[in-house]
Enzyme design. Structure first.
Site, PDB file in Angstrom:
ATOM      1  N   CYS A   1      16.185   6.314  -4.986  1.00 22.55           N
ATOM      2  CA  CYS A   1      15.185   7.373  -4.778  1.00 22.55           C
ATOM      3  C   CYS A   1      15.772   8.767  -4.895  1.00 22.55           C
ATOM      4  CB  CYS A   1      14.531   7.216  -3.401  1.00 22.55           C
ATOM      5  SG  CYS A   1      13.487   5.755  -3.259  1.00 22.55           S
TER       6      CYS A   1
ATOM      7  N   GLU B   1       9.402   5.481   3.568  1.00 26.79           N
ATOM      8  CA  GLU B   1      10.443   6.095   2.745  1.00 26.79           C
ATOM      9  C   GLU B   1      10.040   5.817   1.301  1.00 26.79           C
ATOM     10  OE1 GLU B   1      12.937   6.815   0.256  1.00 26.79           O
ATOM     11  OE2 GLU B   1      14.040   5.057   0.927  1.00 26.79           O
ATOM     12  N   LEU B   2       9.527   6.851   0.623  1.00 26.83           N
ATOM     13  CA  LEU B   2       8.832   6.655  -0.644  1.00 26.83           C
ATOM     14  C   LEU B   2       9.597   7.293  -1.804  1.00 26.83           C
ATOM     15  CD1 LEU B   2       5.271   7.291   0.818  1.00 26.83           C
ATOM     16  CD2 LEU B   2       6.529   5.141   0.683  1.00 26.83           C
TER      17      LEU B   2
END
Length: 470
Positions: A281, A247-248
């Site tokens: 994010c 999960e970037l």
């Protein structure tokens, strides 16, 4: 927080172990030391890996009971967790309370999934040569899960890794961010109190060398990572054939169409742009507004942002606290040079005031790099086509929000946006912890959300029978 005592060792074999090396943990607003946390030595890491490799999971209902006990203990100590998140992560009280509430829910969801792990019957007689055979699938643990987690959700993201991994029957070795290790230790103590068997959970502290050691060892079978794209790509490459969940990063966009309910959309966008100082994010980095309502949205959005209070996260009225470090705040401040700043832009220590910049150039850092701070870009668009082009044109694809009252617009965006989630009449930062959460392109692969993560962290095995009488 002065005078507080913290758990500062590495958690191995249901106990905290001190080592000779330590890393300092700061109060992110006051920029003063909170504690020094032990760094995992090779011996400590080896013991954690050995215990994990020999771990034998208990029955699913027992794993569910342990997770429920952890949930109940977390609920009973929510104020201690809240205050720790305020100090070591810099979360304002509301953000800290929300983080604790979500973590309680994530643990509850993980406990439910521990009792639901199963397979399906395979209809062998539906194929030539299959008559007289029967079979089914079952899900089995991958073995040892290494979870490497970031600073921006140091409790709930940890629960999203540990909860499903433990529910699936795996041993878990957690390496939390060196910026926020104390809350992970406090959570680990709850697992010990709840009866987690030795080897079921370890927490190892340190920087990249500790992660490298865990990657070099062949015993872990799964790596769950949340963090930057560059670090995720490196971990994925070094994992080889072992499975990974990444999960970037993201350059998240939210679209406001001319037919949107602005009374609903604008307050949601103000909140979703600056929660946790924008260190999320899916924080709104691009607010894409159809030109016919752009001036109205601009005025109301900037006014709402200007009313946000930045400062001491321990004060009840604070909306935006410090970033994770002075260096992080300086990095984001450096991205504002040459931009048209409508509000904000002032920095004091690690606190950067909520900032809105208008119409940055398409090749600017603000539209080509993940800001990961309290800055949002206001961009006018001609139509949905332009919005989709802008969002799909980035390297990332995590989530997009869209405000519209037109069902055709909603479905067109859902079909054509190349992102992991499209949220209609919500922002890009919309999330419920039971939903699948993950991205595409440079935003990674695999999903969080306990139901979906349990499948990721388990293996499907086929069992068949032949020659059965009757």
């Amino acid at each position: 927080m002065a005078g507080k005592e913290y758990l500062t060792g590495c958690f191995v074999g249901s106990h905290f172990v001190d080592t000779r090396d330590a890393l300092a943990v700061e109060d992110k607003f006051r920029l003063k030391a909170l504690a020094s946390v032990s760094v995992a030595t090779p011996d400590v890491a080896e013991r954690a890996l050995s215990l994990a490799a020999s771990y034998q999971p208990t029955a699913g209902y027992r794993r569910a009971e342990i997770l429920r006990r952890v949930r109940d203990r977390l609920a009973a100590r929510r104020e201690a967790f809240r205050d720790l998140l305020v100090a070591e992560a810099g979360f304002p009280l509301r953000d800290a309370e929300g983080e604790v509430a979500r973590a309680i829910e994530t643990l509850a969801l993980s406990a439910e999934e521990a009792k639901r792990i199963g397979g399906e019957v395979v209809p062998f007689d539906g194929a030539p040569g299959g008559a007289g055979r029967m079979g089914f699938t079952m899900r089995v643990p991958v073995g040892v899960v290494v979870a490497i987690t970031p600073f921006n959700a140091p409790l709930n993201t940890v629960c999203h890794k540990i909860g499903p991994a433990f529910a699936a029957g795996n041993a878990v070795i957690l390496k939390p961010s060196e910026k926020t290790p104390l809350v992970a230790n406090l959570l680990a103590s709850l697992f010990a109190e709840a009866g987690c068997p030795p080897g079921g959970l370890a927490v190892l502290h340190g920087g990249p060398p500790v992660a490298e050691a865990l990657l070099a060892d062949q015993r872990p079978g799964f790596y769950a990572f949340t963090g930057s794209t560059a670090a995720g790509a490196s971990i994925h490459a070094k994992a080889g054939l072992r499975r990974t969940q990444m999960e970037l990063g993201s350059i998240a966009g939210t679209i406001i169409m001319a037919d949107a309910d602005l009374d609903m959309a604008i307050p949601k966008c103000v909140g979703a742009s600056f929660r946790k100082a924008g260190q999320v994010c899916t924080s709104i980095q691009m607010l894409l507004v159809e030109r016919s309502v752009y001036d109205e949205v601009r005025e109301r959005y900037v006014d709402g942002v200007g009313r946000l209070v930045a400062g001491d996260p321990a004060e009840a009225g604070t909306d935006v606290g410090p970033m994770i470090s002075v260096a992080a705040a300086e990095r984001v401040e450096g991205m504002l040079g040459g931009e048209t700043v409508l509000t904000g832009g002032a920095r004091e220590g690690a606190v950067l005031s909520p900032t809105v910049i208008e119409r940055p150039a398409d090749d600017s850092r603000a539209l080509t790099e993940e800001i990961f701070g309290p800055v949002a870009c206001l961009v006018p668009i001609e139509d949905l086509e332009e919005a989709i082009s802008r969002i799909n044109g980035t390297l990332y694809g995590l989530a997009t929000g869209l405000f519209t009252s037109d069902i055709d617009t909603a479905f067109a965006a859902a079909r054509r946006l190349r992102v992991g989630g499209v949220h209609i009449n919500e922002t890009s930062s919309s999330r419920v912890d039971l939903m699948p959460y993950g991205g595409v392109k440079a935003s990674g692969f695999g999903h969080e959300g306990p139901k979906y993560a349990v499948r990721e962290m388990s293996e499907e095995r086929l069992i068949t029978f032949s020659g059965l009488s009757g």
